[in-house]
Scaffold this motif. Structure first.
Motif, short mmCIF file in Angstrom:
data_model
loop_
_atom_site.label_atom_id
_atom_site.label_comp_id
_atom_site.label_asym_id
_atom_site.label_seq_id
_atom_site.Cartn_x
_atom_site.Cartn_y
_atom_site.Cartn_z
N UNK A 228 0.82 -1.21 0.00
CA UNK A 228 0.00 0.00 0.00
C UNK A 228 0.86 1.27 0.00
N UNK A 229 2.06 1.17 0.54
CA UNK A 229 2.92 2.35 0.69
C UNK A 229 4.09 2.35 -0.29
N UNK A 230 4.00 1.58 -1.35
CA UNK A 230 5.14 1.50 -2.27
C UNK A 230 5.48 2.85 -2.88
N UNK A 231 4.47 3.66 -3.19
CA UNK A 231 4.72 4.98 -3.76
C UNK A 231 5.23 5.97 -2.72
N UNK A 232 5.29 5.55 -1.47
CA UNK A 232 5.83 6.41 -0.42
C UNK A 232 7.33 6.22 -0.22
N UNK A 233 7.92 5.22 -0.87
CA UNK A 233 9.34 4.94 -0.65
C UNK A 233 10.21 6.16 -1.00
N UNK A 234 10.00 6.71 -2.19
CA UNK A 234 10.81 7.84 -2.63
C UNK A 234 10.66 9.07 -1.74
N UNK A 329 7.94 17.30 0.42
CA UNK A 329 7.99 15.87 0.12
C UNK A 329 6.85 15.12 0.82
N UNK A 330 6.44 15.61 1.99
CA UNK A 330 5.32 14.98 2.69
C UNK A 330 4.04 15.14 1.88
N UNK A 331 3.88 16.29 1.26
CA UNK A 331 2.71 16.50 0.40
C UNK A 331 2.78 15.62 -0.85
N UNK A 335 0.02 12.79 -2.05
CA UNK A 335 -0.54 12.76 -3.40
C UNK A 335 -0.29 11.43 -4.09
N UNK A 336 0.93 10.91 -4.00
CA UNK A 336 1.26 9.69 -4.73
C UNK A 336 0.59 8.46 -4.13
N UNK A 337 0.22 8.52 -2.85
CA UNK A 337 -0.41 7.36 -2.22
C UNK A 337 -1.92 7.52 -2.05
N UNK A 344 -1.30 13.06 7.69
CA UNK A 344 0.11 13.31 7.97
C UNK A 344 0.31 14.49 8.91
N UNK A 345 -0.71 15.33 9.05
CA UNK A 345 -0.61 16.52 9.89
C UNK A 345 -1.78 16.55 10.86
N UNK A 346 -1.80 15.64 11.83
CA UNK A 346 -2.95 15.56 12.74
C UNK A 346 -3.12 16.78 13.61
#
Length: 480
Positions: A228-234, A329-331, A335-337, A344-346
């Motif tokens: 589920x988080x593969x696009x979060x690696x980069x 990069x967090x944004x 977007x990518x996931x 991410x910003x509770x």
């Protein structure tokens, strides 16, 4: 040795690295990436202590909404009770179904093994990691399972051996490598027997009396899933680098690097050229040769540095140079996931009501897709469990908690507006997150809601029954 054995061993070992990478990113065990070997050697150990793991958020965001609400046998309450009392509760599936769904999202794949329990009349439901287990499908459709395999290592008499079990619809084949030999060659393997017949003879292969594979595949895609988080690696690599580098420079924020420019033309420098101990004792300090220094630390003290032309300090790096890109990069990760940014910003401004529904729409759709993908294997798991208990041809329904939950005042106002507009109360409450069982207990049925529009079309009081004995009214123009 059968070709299935070597094929299974090869495929499981080749897939291992990708699953391990997915696990490392979820657990936050990925080190900072360096492009320059010299810099890596200098600061890699320092950076390992600064880990901010955001890559797990896309997994948890889905997993927290991927909860099985109930499992029932269609049209048979007695069998539903058996499923609840002899399968669900003994295997602690309230907790384990959520954990195993999470593993399926983390790796993209997860496997569940179902077999007879230790005691008669019981069933064991066991999780198997995709790092050790795999189901193999037919090459044409990539949907019909042919067999399953599990590969693992054990220690026997201080030697490593490999074990592999192949599961088929009609049999189970177990293999073990010869001591000291690897799993790659067919010559390394020999049959492994753990079951004896009534006469004490080894049984190999073992019979599978149930006519179907006892291993079931939880997956996010076909034939095999995608983390589920593969696009979060980069983005995670970029965030790790920005934050680790910024924290490495924090010491320079509190203790700036200073310098003193010496002038060789000035004679009579402090302590006649001897090294100076830049201490902060109130009584002054001494250098290595015991020479007293006139430099003391304290408010309003003035240091006179003879032989020094100028002093100063190096400006430390601005934290914004690292934190601003990290936020960007967090944004990108959000977007990518397809994960809403507020996950991410509770602590930031949280959307509510209709705004939250819109912001969560892509996540809600993703959760619904995962529910659809996992419903069939979970139903198969429970139907096979009932088969082991002697209940054949049962049809199990898996019910999930709603993918979108109502959590705030504005959300409940929307529910009220739906009911006022004519949406049945039961449907509106189900969309708000309540289960069918809860609504049944409250006596809320599928009757349509009464709205101002429908109420206006109904009489405000019952009509009088027609009086057939009443004389007909005479028209006004007919009177004299």
């Amino acid at each position: 040795m059968p070709s299935d054995l070597i094929h299974a061993v090869t495929e499981i070992r080749e897939a291992f690295d990708d699953y391990q990478i997915a696990e490392d990113y979820y657990e936050g065990n990925v080190p900072e990436i360096f492009c320059n070997p010299k810099i890596r050697k200098l600061i890699q150990k320092t950076g390992e202590e600064y880990r901010f793991n955001f890559a797990k958020t896309p997994v948890n965001a889905v997993a927290n909404r991927l909860v099985i609400n109930a499992v029932t046998v269609r049209g048979n309450q007695a069998q539903t009770n058996v499923l609840q009392e002899q399968v669900w509760e003994p295997n602690n599936l309230t907790l384990n179904t959520a954990k195993w769904n999470l593993r399926a999202l983390e790796y993209g794949d997860a496997y569940v093994f179902v077999w007879d329990g230790v005691e008669d009349g019981t069933v064991q439901v066991i999780y198997n990691s995709p790092k050790t287990t795999r189901i193999f499908y037919d090459a044409e459709t990539e949907q019909i399972p042919q067999y399953a395999a599990k590969l693992w290592q054990e220690s026997v008499a201080d030697q490593k051996i490999w074990r592999c079990t192949l599961y088929y619809a009609d049999r189970i084949e177990r293999y073990v490598t010869k001591p000291g030999m690897g799993p790659e060659e067919e010559a390394s393997w020999e049959p492994f027997t753990r079951t004896l017949s009534d006469d004490g003879d080894p049984v190999w292969p073992e019979v599978n009396p149930y006519g179907r594979l006892p291993v079931f595949h939880l997956r996010t895609d076909m034939p095999y899933g995608r983390p589920e988080h593969k696009d979060a690696y980069g983005p995670q690599n970029a965030i790790t680098k920005q934050l680790a580098t910024q924290l490495t420079t924090t010491d320079y924020q509190g203790f700036p690097q200073r310098y003193a420019l010496m002038d060789p033309d000035i004679v009579g420098g402090e302590t006649n050229g001897d090294s100076i101990d830049w201490g902060d004792s109130d009584s002054g300090s001494t250098d290595a040769k015991g020479i007293k220094s006139k430099l003391t630390a304290g408010p309003s003290n003035v240091w006179e540095l003879h032989g020094t032309r100028a002093v100063g300090e190096f400006n430390p790096a601005d934290p914004a140079n690292f934190l601003d890109p990290a936020d960007k990069y967090l944004r990108y990760m959000a977007q990518t996931t397809d994960t809403p940014l507020h996950f991410f910003e509770p602590g930031g401004d949280q959307p509510s009501g209709e705004s939250r529904l819109i912001a969560d729409s892509t996540l809600t759709k993703k959760v619904e897709d995962r529910q659809a993908a996992l419903s069939t294997p979970w139903a198969d798991i429970f139907e096979f469990s009932l088969l082991i208990l002697g209940i054949k041809a049962a049809t199990v329904d898996v019910r999930w908690k709603p993918a979108q939950a109502i959590l705030d005042k504005e959300g409940w106002e929307i529910v009220a507006l739906k009911i006022a507009a004519g949406v049945p109360k039961r449907q509106a409450l189900q969309e708000a997150g309540y289960s069918a069982e809860q609504l049944d207990a409250w006596g809320i049925t599928d009757e349509p809601a009464v709205t101002p529009q429908t109420a206006a079309q109904q009489p405000t009081q019952p009509l009088e029954p027609e009086n057939t004995n009443r004389p007909e009214a005479v028209p006004a123009q007919a009177t004299q």
